[in-house]
Design a protein around this motif. Structure first.
Motif, PDB file in Angstrom:
ATOM      1  N   LEU A 178       0.798  -1.274   0.037  1.00 24.26           N
ATOM      2  CA  LEU A 178      -0.134   0.018   0.020  1.00 24.26           C
ATOM      3  C   LEU A 178       0.969   1.413  -0.164  1.00 24.26           C
ATOM      4  N   VAL A 179       0.686   1.971  -1.166  1.00 22.74           N
ATOM      5  CA  VAL A 179       1.537   3.277  -1.268  1.00 22.74           C
ATOM      6  C   VAL A 179       0.710   4.461  -1.621  1.00 22.74           C
ATOM      7  N   GLY A 180       1.281   5.566  -1.433  1.00 22.69           N
ATOM      8  CA  GLY A 180       0.430   6.897  -1.774  1.00 22.69           C
ATOM      9  C   GLY A 180      -0.632   7.297  -0.478  1.00 22.69           C
ATOM     10  N   PRO A 181      -0.730   8.545  -1.016  1.00 20.63           N
ATOM     11  CA  PRO A 181      -1.945   9.013   0.237  1.00 20.63           C
ATOM     12  C   PRO A 181      -3.299   8.400   0.220  1.00 20.63           C
ATOM     13  N   ALA A 182      -3.662   7.444  -0.863  1.00 16.07           N
ATOM     14  CA  ALA A 182      -5.101   7.201  -0.663  1.00 16.07           C
ATOM     15  C   ALA A 182      -5.242   6.328   0.208  1.00 16.07           C
ATOM     16  N   PRO A 183      -4.557   5.092   0.548  1.00 21.32           N
ATOM     17  CA  PRO A 183      -3.582   4.556  -0.320  1.00 21.32           C
ATOM     18  C   PRO A 183      -3.891   3.588  -1.290  1.00 21.32           C
ATOM     19  N   THR A 184      -3.123   3.137  -2.246  1.00 18.64           N
ATOM     20  CA  THR A 184      -3.211   2.203  -3.218  1.00 18.64           C
ATOM     21  C   THR A 184      -2.289   0.983  -3.270  1.00 18.64           C
ATOM     22  N   ALA A 185      -2.902  -0.157  -3.827  1.00 20.48           N
ATOM     23  CA  ALA A 185      -1.965  -1.196  -3.632  1.00 20.48           C
ATOM     24  C   ALA A 185      -0.963  -1.349  -5.035  1.00 20.48           C
ATOM     25  N   GLU A 186       0.232  -1.327  -4.785  1.00 18.81           N
ATOM     26  CA  GLU A 186       1.234  -1.556  -6.005  1.00 18.81           C
ATOM     27  C   GLU A 186       1.687  -2.730  -5.875  1.00 18.81           C
ATOM     28  N   PRO A 187       1.528  -3.583  -6.850  1.00 18.35           N
ATOM     29  CA  PRO A 187       2.023  -4.784  -7.007  1.00 18.35           C
ATOM     30  C   PRO A 187       3.728  -4.997  -7.157  1.00 18.35           C
ATOM     31  N   VAL A 188       4.225  -5.694  -6.345  1.00 16.22           N
ATOM     32  CA  VAL A 188       5.491  -5.973  -6.261  1.00 16.22           C
ATOM     33  C   VAL A 188       6.219  -7.130  -6.748  1.00 16.22           C
ATOM     34  N   TRP A 189       5.316  -8.356  -6.393  1.00 18.47           N
ATOM     35  CA  TRP A 189       5.599  -9.657  -7.130  1.00 18.47           C
ATOM     36  C   TRP A 189       4.350 -10.164  -7.848  1.00 18.47           C
ATOM     37  N   CYS A 190       4.672 -10.621  -9.113  1.00 14.37           N
ATOM     38  CA  CYS A 190       3.546 -11.237  -9.788  1.00 14.37           C
ATOM     39  C   CYS A 190       3.896 -12.490 -10.512  1.00 14.37           C
ATOM     40  N   HIS A 191       2.974 -13.503 -10.472  1.00  9.98           N
ATOM     41  CA  HIS A 191       3.499 -14.684 -11.104  1.00  9.98           C
ATOM     42  C   HIS A 191       1.934 -15.496 -11.142  1.00  9.98           C
ATOM     43  N   PRO A 192       1.627 -15.911 -12.385  1.00  6.13           N
ATOM     44  CA  PRO A 192       2.170 -15.553 -13.767  1.00  6.13           C
ATOM     45  C   PRO A 192       1.343 -14.226 -14.121  1.00  6.13           C
ATOM     46  N   GLU A 193       1.382 -14.033 -15.380  1.00  6.02           N
ATOM     47  CA  GLU A 193       0.838 -12.859 -16.057  1.00  6.02           C
ATOM     48  C   GLU A 193      -0.638 -12.593 -15.594  1.00  6.02           C
ATOM     49  N   LEU A 194      -1.418 -13.683 -15.381  1.00  9.00           N
ATOM     50  CA  LEU A 194      -2.734 -13.822 -15.103  1.00  9.00           C
ATOM     51  C   LEU A 194      -3.044 -12.972 -13.902  1.00  9.00           C
ATOM     52  N   SER A 195      -2.038 -13.468 -12.796  1.00 14.91           N
ATOM     53  CA  SER A 195      -2.161 -12.537 -11.672  1.00 14.91           C
ATOM     54  C   SER A 195      -1.992 -11.158 -11.817  1.00 14.91           C
ATOM     55  N   ALA A 196      -1.161 -10.791 -12.574  1.00 15.49           N
ATOM     56  CA  ALA A 196      -0.965  -8.917 -12.606  1.00 15.49           C
ATOM     57  C   ALA A 196      -2.309  -8.563 -13.387  1.00 15.49           C
ATOM     58  N   ARG A 197      -2.927  -9.172 -14.170  1.00 20.51           N
ATOM     59  CA  ARG A 197      -3.928  -8.975 -14.782  1.00 20.51           C
ATOM     60  C   ARG A 197      -5.316  -8.731 -13.950  1.00 20.51           C
ATOM     61  N   PHE A 198      -5.395  -9.721 -12.968  1.00 21.00           N
ATOM     62  CA  PHE A 198      -6.363  -9.652 -12.007  1.00 21.00           C
ATOM     63  C   PHE A 198      -6.213  -8.688 -10.784  1.00 21.00           C
ATOM     64  N   GLU A 199      -4.748  -8.411 -10.620  1.00 24.59           N
ATOM     65  CA  GLU A 199      -4.878  -7.282  -9.728  1.00 24.59           C
ATOM     66  C   GLU A 199      -5.059  -6.064 -10.212  1.00 24.59           C
ATOM     67  N   GLU A 200      -4.631  -6.082 -11.685  1.00 23.46           N
ATOM     68  CA  GLU A 200      -5.131  -4.610 -12.404  1.00 23.46           C
ATOM     69  C   GLU A 200      -6.614  -4.672 -12.398  1.00 23.46           C
ATOM     70  N   LEU A 201      -7.181  -5.435 -12.661  1.00 26.23           N
ATOM     71  CA  LEU A 201      -8.834  -5.407 -12.444  1.00 26.23           C
ATOM     72  C   LEU A 201      -9.229  -5.201 -11.306  1.00 26.23           C
ATOM     73  N   GLY A 220     -11.412  19.980  -6.482  1.00 25.47           N
ATOM     74  CA  GLY A 220     -11.325  20.510  -5.141  1.00 25.47           C
ATOM     75  C   GLY A 220     -11.781  19.499  -4.213  1.00 25.47           C
ATOM     76  N   VAL A 221     -11.343  18.198  -4.281  1.00 26.56           N
ATOM     77  CA  VAL A 221     -11.854  16.926  -3.368  1.00 26.56           C
ATOM     78  C   VAL A 221     -10.891  16.229  -3.005  1.00 26.56           C
ATOM     79  N   ALA A 222     -11.153  15.587  -1.879  1.00 31.46           N
ATOM     80  CA  ALA A 222     -10.123  14.503  -1.152  1.00 31.46           C
ATOM     81  C   ALA A 222      -9.738  13.652  -2.220  1.00 31.46           C
ATOM     82  N   ARG A 267     -13.512   8.825  -8.777  1.00 34.38           N
ATOM     83  CA  ARG A 267     -13.950   9.447 -10.062  1.00 34.38           C
ATOM     84  C   ARG A 267     -12.903   8.928 -11.222  1.00 34.38           C
ATOM     85  N   LEU A 268     -11.509   8.787 -10.851  1.00 35.50           N
ATOM     86  CA  LEU A 268     -10.696   8.072 -11.872  1.00 35.50           C
ATOM     87  C   LEU A 268     -11.126   6.756 -12.417  1.00 35.50           C
TER      88      LEU A 268
END
Length: 245
Positions: free
Chosen positions: A39-62, A195-197, A204-205
């Motif tokens: 978890l990083v950033g002021p929100a915070p949000t999840a930043e992937p560090v390890w991923c295996h295989p590519e499907l895992s990365a795609r699910f995390e992005e989802l 002008g929002v938190a 919104r993004l």
């Protein structure tokens, strides 16, 4: 008691002998895939560090794009979310994620939060094959791995000092394709525009990415490049003339 395979993985991690920790952990757990996110950033949000295989990365992005799923729930509650068969999950629980996960070919997901008490530092996501329930041994191994990673992050790793968690040699530099700096930057820009938190700006993004059926990273890149603005609650996002905004 943890399995011999997981004991060897933990020993190798401590000694810095694992070239591909995500693959090693997935093999030790008998899992279809593994993602470790911090978890990083002021929100915070999840930043992937390890991923295996590519499907895992795609699910995390989802999960990140939609803002729902077992990972966000695990971080929010501080408890494991064990759903080895997503077909058995009530549709209203994760209405956007479930059909999208099915389309990806993800059958089951179990998430284990990294943290102590109210402190949250990340989440370990384990993809399951969906044909069987998570065994007691797999659960024990996953929680042991989570505890070891939590301790390493909070204590700076067993080798040392200065907060250098690389003492545990967990290859903490995320793959360049998974870095979300642009998302954090776009969130800050939207926060200023509306002008929002930061939390609302990220919502919104995400909503715009979901509505336009585009990856969150692409939408964020448009915001940072000033090809897209979030100016007000009435008109919503729009593209400034000439992309100069």
């Amino acid at each position: 008691m943890i399995s011999d395979g997981m004991a060897e993985v933990l020993r190798s991690l401590r000694l810095g002998e694992v070239a591909d920790p995500a693959r090693a952990c997935a093999q030790a757990l008998g899992a279809e895939g593994v993602v470790l996110s911090l978890l990083v950033g002021p929100a915070p949000t999840a930043e992937p560090v390890w991923c295996h295989p590519e499907l895992s990365a795609r699910f995390e992005e989802l999960q990140f794009t939609l803002g729902e799923g077992p990972g966000p729930d695990s971080v929010r509650t501080g408890s494991p979310v064990v759903e080895p068969d997503l077909h058995r999950v009530r549709p209203e629980r994760w209405p956007a994620l479930l059909p999208a996960a099915h389309d990806l070919g993800v059958h089951g997901v179990c998430c284990f939060p990294l943290g102590i008490g109210a402190i949250r530092v990340g989440v370990l996501t384990v993809l399951c094959d969906g044909d069987r329930r998570l065994s007691a041994q797999q659960y024990t191994d996953a929680t042991a791995l989570t505890a070891a990673l939590t301790g390493a992050f909070l204590n700076g790793g067993p080798r040392g000092g200065g907060g250098d968690v690389r003492g545990f040699d967990m290859s903490l530099e995320p793959p360049s394709g998974l870095r979300r700096a642009v998302v954090h930057q776009a969130t800050g820009m939207i926060s200023v525009q509306l002008g929002v938190a930061m939390e609302e700006a990220l919502l919104r993004l995400r909503a715009h990415a979901y509505g336009s059926e585009r990856p969150l990273g692409e939408i964020a890149a448009d915001v940072v490049a000033r090809r897209l603005r979030f100016d007000d609650d009435v008109s919503g996002p729009h593209s400034p003339d000439g992309g100069k905004g």
